[in-house]
Scaffold this motif. Structure first.
Motif: not given
Length: 627
Positions: A372, A419, A374, A378-379, A357-358
């Motif tokens: 971008h 973020t 994350d 959440g991104a 997820s990161n």
């Protein structure tokens, strides 16, 4: 003139006549004149400190040391002087010892070359001391000197400052020359050494020496370029309580300031002398002297290469690999880039272990630069540029992040971001990809939100000055180690790729200018490839035939961006060109076909649907392109 032996003997006698020792132990005094160990009785003559006009209170944390002075009159140095390179021999009961007056040598007998005291400054670091904060009195001197070596590519930056009250000496780089301003109370003087057709911001080592005696001021660069001057007014003594090396919190607020920037580059052997006091400031900082305050993370070395040397990524498949970016709680990143191509992945760093997820990425998309990020909850996607940056000139991207909060800017124009969710740490464990991710068969997890990565569109252009968490990255050196030739040193511009007598695009392909390369549009031909030199595979359908292709195996694929190119020719006004579907319960669909002579694209994502229509003359039997 006396020879060197006579000078050495005079120096020994001068030092020995100053003290008479009551024991054979070490006698040590600090700059306050306080005795630190055993007693020491002064001779009727003035003390060594007093004769040097330093005064009883100068620099806390530095001490004079006189070791085991002899109680007899036999001079061991007369029998044998082992000191080399101008070292001063001192007799003790245990034999001669050497004081290394030449700072370039060290060792028992001054026989060993001393590693140069040097440091790298990146614009946020500097060295300083302030005697007023440590209880010391200002140094007052009738003559003083500064000697230093510097190497930089930046035309402006503070090199050295000292002063107290209305007295000051300010040494800086200004417009590629050496600037010196000095004031003794109300007397002021200014110099600017900038020879014709010579600049000192050329990434070569340069030496600067400044000497002042009473009101005479001399500045010399590289032992060649010299300026002499006389300070106006009646005052002859310089008061000094503060020193800055390489920068300050606010360099424009310093007296005599002609530049507003801190120094960026390397400094070596920064020495400050005031009458008989002599300080090697980088050496003191490196060895942890309590006198020196260090702002930022100073590296006490200068890289043999140049982290600022640019490289050119010549293809979309070229890339470099760095270790994962260690920026868990906070991070600072900056680099400069230059291109005329609108799309390209610049940086990608992800998390390989579940749940993947990161991630962190920087990309050029439609002429703008985006980041971008994350952190796992959440991104966020932030456009950093306010105007297009695919204009062929250098731009600088900077990003700062602390937990969930951050800001990103291009050329000094900043945008803040935050973020989503609760996660505040970024855990990255994949290699950091620079310039792209390689050919399509490379196995790497690509977050769907990063469109240029999904489409395998690497960055084509120049990159330089990459800094991660305050540490410069020598990408030119890494490119020499990793790449087989697609990443070139320096940043040369080769213009007019399409303007030759023979077009680089074959078989009627249309040429447009890329970054040092032609970009060939083969859509109106039967050919493909970088220069339209390879014949395309062609399929013919009679209205009852079709071809099925399964994408992504049994799992299918999930994407946020697609690039689809279809070239066709027909005389029929209607027909299906392409249809995608999911065998699962998903209603997502992409359908492209001809309807009444128009190309119609129908895109359905969940419960949302979009229809696009383009009209062509279907009687024309040449190739058309849909993308």
């Amino acid at each position: 003139m006396r020879n060197q032996d006579a000078l050495n003997q005079a120096a020994r006698n001068d030092m020995l006549s100053t003290f008479s020792a009551e024991s054979n132990d070490v006698a040590k005094y600090d700059f306050y004149g306080n005795k630190c160990t055993h007693s020491l009785t002064h001779s009727p003559q003035r003390s060594f400190i007093e004769r040097g006009q330093i005064g009883p209170r100068v620099l806390p944390g530095i001490s004079f040391v006189v070791m085991q002075l002899r109680t007899n009159v036999t001079d061991a140095c007369e029998r044998h002087d082992p000191c080399q390179h101008g070292g001063i021999c001192i007799s003790t009961d245990s034999g001669p010892i050497c004081e290394c007056r030449n700072v370039e040598y060290e060792g028992t007998y001054c026989e060993r070359d001393k590693a140069p005291s040097e440091a790298t400054f990146r614009g946020t670091e500097f060295l300083s001391y302030d005697l007023g904060q440590t209880g010391g009195e200002p140094i007052v001197s009738a003559q003083d000197a500064i000697t230093l070596y510097f190497r930089t590519r930046q035309p402006n930056g503070l090199l050295f400052y000292t002063g107290h009250g209305t007295d000051y000496l300010n040494l800086a780089l200004r417009d590629g020359g050496v600037s010196l301003t000095m004031g003794l109370s109300n007397g002021k003087q200014e110099m600017h050494i900038k020879p014709s057709r010579v600049r000192f911001d050329d990434h070569q080592w340069h030496k600067v020496t400044v000497h002042r005696r009473i009101q005479e001021l001399v500045a010399v660069v590289d032992d060649v370029y010299t300026d002499h001057s006389h300070i106006a007014g009646k005052f002859t003594m310089l008061s000094s309580s503060r020193v800055y090396v390489g920068g300050a919190v606010n360099p424009r607020a310093l007296l005599g300031a002609r530049v507003h920037n801190n120094f960026v580059g390397c400094l070596r052997k920064v020495e400050f002398s005031a009458d008989t006091l002599r300080l090697n400031l980088i050496d003191l900082a490196r060895t942890g002297s309590k006198l020196i305050q260090v702002a930022g993370r100073v590296d006490y070395t200068c890289p043999s290469g140049d982290p600022q040397d640019p490289v050119t990524f010549t293809t979309r498949e070229s890339y470099l690999l760095l270790p994962p970016w260690d920026a868990s709680k906070q991070g600072i990143l900056s680099f400069k880039f230059r291109t005329n191509e609108p799309n390209g992945l610049i940086i990608l760093n992800t998390m390989t272990r579940a749940p993947k997820s990161n991630f962190f990425a920087v990309e050029l998309l439609n002429g703008h630069i985006y980041i971008h990020m994350d952190l796992g909850s959440g991104a966020v996607k932030v456009r950093a540029s306010r105007r297009r940056v695919d204009d062929g000139v250098w731009h600088e991207l900077s990003m700062r992040r602390n937990g969930r909060d951050g800001k990103v800017g291009v050329d000094g124009q900043w945008n803040e971001f935050r973020t989503p969710g609760e996660a505040s740490q970024m855990q990255l464990d994949s290699p950091m990809y620079i310039g792209g991710i390689g050919p399509p068969y490379a196995e790497i997890y690509i977050p769907p939100a990063i469109w240029t990565a999904t489409l395998r569109q690497g960055f084509v252009g120049c990159l330089r000055d990459l800094t991660l968490s305050g540490k410069p990255v020598d990408i030119a050196h890494i490119a020499r180690q990793q790449d087989s030739g697609a990443i070139k040193p320096s940043c040369h511009v080769i213009a007019n790729q399409c303007g030759g007598q023979v077009s680089p695009c074959q078989n009627g392909g249309q040429c447009t200018e890329g970054w040092n390369r032609p970009l060939c549009d083969c859509s109106a031909t039967l050919f493909t490839g970088p220069t339209c030199g390879r014949e395309s595979a062609t399929l013919a359908f009679n209205g009852s035939q079709h071809m099925a292709v399964w994408i992504g195996g049994t799992q299918g694929s999930r994407t946020q961006t697609e690039e689809l190119v279809i070239r066709f020719k027909t005389s029929r006004p209607a027909g299906l060109l392409l249809l995608t579907s999911a065998e699962s319960s998903s209603s997502d669909r992409l359908e492209i076909g001809l309807v009444a002579g128009r190309v119609r694209a129908n895109v359905r994502l969940g419960d949302r649907e979009k229809v696009l229509s383009i009209r062509f003359s279907f009687h024309y039997c040449g190739f058309h392109q849909k993308c």
